[in-house]
Structures are given as structure tokens and as C-alpha cells.
Design an enzyme around this catalytic site. Structure first.
Site, mmCIF file in Angstrom:
data_model
loop_
_atom_site.group_PDB
_atom_site.id
_atom_site.type_symbol
_atom_site.label_atom_id
_atom_site.label_comp_id
_atom_site.label_asym_id
_atom_site.label_seq_id
_atom_site.Cartn_x
_atom_site.Cartn_y
_atom_site.Cartn_z
ATOM 1 N N HIS A 1 -25.083 54.107 -31.177
ATOM 2 C CA HIS A 1 -25.495 52.592 -31.284
ATOM 3 C C HIS A 1 -27.024 51.728 -30.549
ATOM 4 O O HIS A 1 -27.523 52.905 -30.060
ATOM 5 C CB HIS A 1 -24.635 51.785 -30.926
ATOM 6 C CG HIS A 1 -24.500 52.287 -29.588
ATOM 7 N ND1 HIS A 1 -23.545 53.394 -28.741
ATOM 8 C CD2 HIS A 1 -24.582 51.459 -27.924
ATOM 9 C CE1 HIS A 1 -23.696 53.416 -27.891
ATOM 10 N NE2 HIS A 1 -23.876 51.963 -27.291
ATOM 11 N N TYR B 1 -32.669 21.487 -13.707
ATOM 12 C CA TYR B 1 -33.157 20.706 -14.979
ATOM 13 C C TYR B 1 -32.779 18.712 -15.353
ATOM 14 O O TYR B 1 -34.376 18.493 -15.471
ATOM 15 C CB TYR B 1 -32.873 21.525 -16.286
ATOM 16 C CG TYR B 1 -33.197 21.098 -17.754
ATOM 17 C CD1 TYR B 1 -34.152 21.140 -18.008
ATOM 18 C CD2 TYR B 1 -31.739 20.378 -18.319
ATOM 19 C CE1 TYR B 1 -34.869 20.777 -19.164
ATOM 20 C CE2 TYR B 1 -33.007 19.376 -19.175
ATOM 21 C CZ TYR B 1 -33.946 19.506 -20.032
ATOM 22 O OH TYR B 1 -34.204 18.883 -20.806
ATOM 23 N N HIS C 1 -28.417 48.262 -27.794
ATOM 24 C CA HIS C 1 -28.150 47.546 -27.350
ATOM 25 C C HIS C 1 -29.592 46.548 -27.043
ATOM 26 O O HIS C 1 -30.751 47.241 -26.452
ATOM 27 C CB HIS C 1 -27.255 48.199 -25.814
ATOM 28 C CG HIS C 1 -26.645 48.213 -25.600
ATOM 29 N ND1 HIS C 1 -25.222 47.663 -24.771
ATOM 30 C CD2 HIS C 1 -25.738 49.442 -25.316
ATOM 31 C CE1 HIS C 1 -23.694 48.054 -25.289
ATOM 32 N NE2 HIS C 1 -24.413 48.966 -25.420
ATOM 33 N N GLN D 1 -35.933 16.177 -15.099
ATOM 34 C CA GLN D 1 -35.886 15.713 -16.496
ATOM 35 C C GLN D 1 -35.897 14.357 -15.954
ATOM 36 O O GLN D 1 -36.524 13.654 -16.826
ATOM 37 C CB GLN D 1 -34.581 16.223 -17.433
ATOM 38 C CG GLN D 1 -34.743 15.405 -18.759
ATOM 39 C CD GLN D 1 -36.306 15.977 -19.438
ATOM 40 O OE1 GLN D 1 -35.856 16.837 -19.001
ATOM 41 N NE2 GLN D 1 -36.690 14.756 -20.110
#
Length: 156
Positions: free
Chosen positions: A66, A130, A68, A134
């Protein structure tokens, strides 16, 4: 003054984003096919395909059965469309370069149908920061713009 953009963030036009996904996918029948030369070639294909879609591989590990990946995918692309493109194109690339695999995988489907995906989120402090930045950016933008004090509809 607005703070500098976070190194973890990317931007498209007026959008800041940090869409990271942990994705795990397997070869068909979970065969232990990812090894030796095939492993390095698959890594090369993965990097090339991510580059085409402007996705960034943060971390990736190829195990024998597999893969990842921790990938930053732009918000303009859904994870399902990215994985459909990614698994389809990488299968074609694998079979083009490793023709002997077509005998083990008759239908040219190297990857199994599904995949596992989970989002990697941010903490509250980052979101709070944030929002504060803003607000500062909006205030600065308002100072730069020319305001109309006259109502354009009534003339007053």
C-alpha cells in the site's frame, strides 16, 4: 499591517487554503507489488501527476502492499476527482513502462477500487489568528478605497 502569510498556507486568487489529506491506497488484490524498480518508478509517477494537478506531496511512503500519502490538494479539485485521475493515469504509466505486469493484471487496473482519506485540520488558534488578520486586512483595504458619500440612486 497584515501579517505575513503562513508557510503552511497556499493561495489561489483571493483564497488562502491549507487542504491536506492523508490518503492510503492499495494495488489490486493487495498484492505485494510495490518493491525494487517498480517502487522508484511509482514514486516518480506520483510526483509527476501531483505536479500536473498542482498538488503538493508533504509526505509519502511506499509500503510493499500500500501507499500512504499526505497531500495538499487545491480546493478547486475534489479529492475523489483527484484520486480518479491519479489512480487511472498512474496505472497507465505503470503498464506502459512495465509491460510484463499485464499478465498479472489482465484488465490494466493496477490499483484496487477504493482508497482511504482523512482530512488534516488546523487548531482553533490558527483559525482565530486568520480571522483577526482578515479584519486588519479589511480595515487597511477600506482606507485605500475611495468611498462614495453620495447615494448614487437618490443623488443625496
Amino acid at each position: 499591517m497584515p501579517s505575513k502569510k503562513n508557510d503552511d498556507e497556499s493561495s489561489i486568487s483571493h483564497t488562502r487554503w491549507n487542504c491536506m489529506y492523508h490518503i492510503v491506497f492499495t494495488p489490486k488484490y493487495r498484492r505485494k507489488a510495490i518493491y525494487a524498480k517498480l517502487r522508484t518508478d511509482i514514486g516518480k509517477y506520483i510526483r509527476r501527476l501531483c505536479e500536473y494537478k498542482e498538488a503538493e506531496i508533504v509526505e509519502a511512503h511506499a509500503m510493499p502492499d500500500h501507499i500512504h500519502m499526505l497531500v495538499k490538494i487545491p480546493p478547486k479539485i475534489s479529492v475523489s476527482s483527484f484520486m480518479g485521475y491519479f489512480k487511472g493515469k498512474s496505472s497507465l504509466m505503470i503498464f506502459d513502462e512495465h509491460a510484463n505486469l499485464k499478465y498479472n493484471y489482465g484488465s490494466r487496473h493496477f490499483w484496487s477500487e477504493g482508497y482511504y482519506v482523512s482530512t488534516v485540520g488546523l487548531n482553533k488558534e490558527t483559525i482565530k489568528k486568520y480571522i483577526q488578520n482578515q479584519e486588519l486586512e479589511d480595515q487597511i483595504q477600506d482606507k485605500r478605497s475611495v468611498k462614495e458619500y453620495k447615494d448614487p440612486f437618490t443623488g443625496k
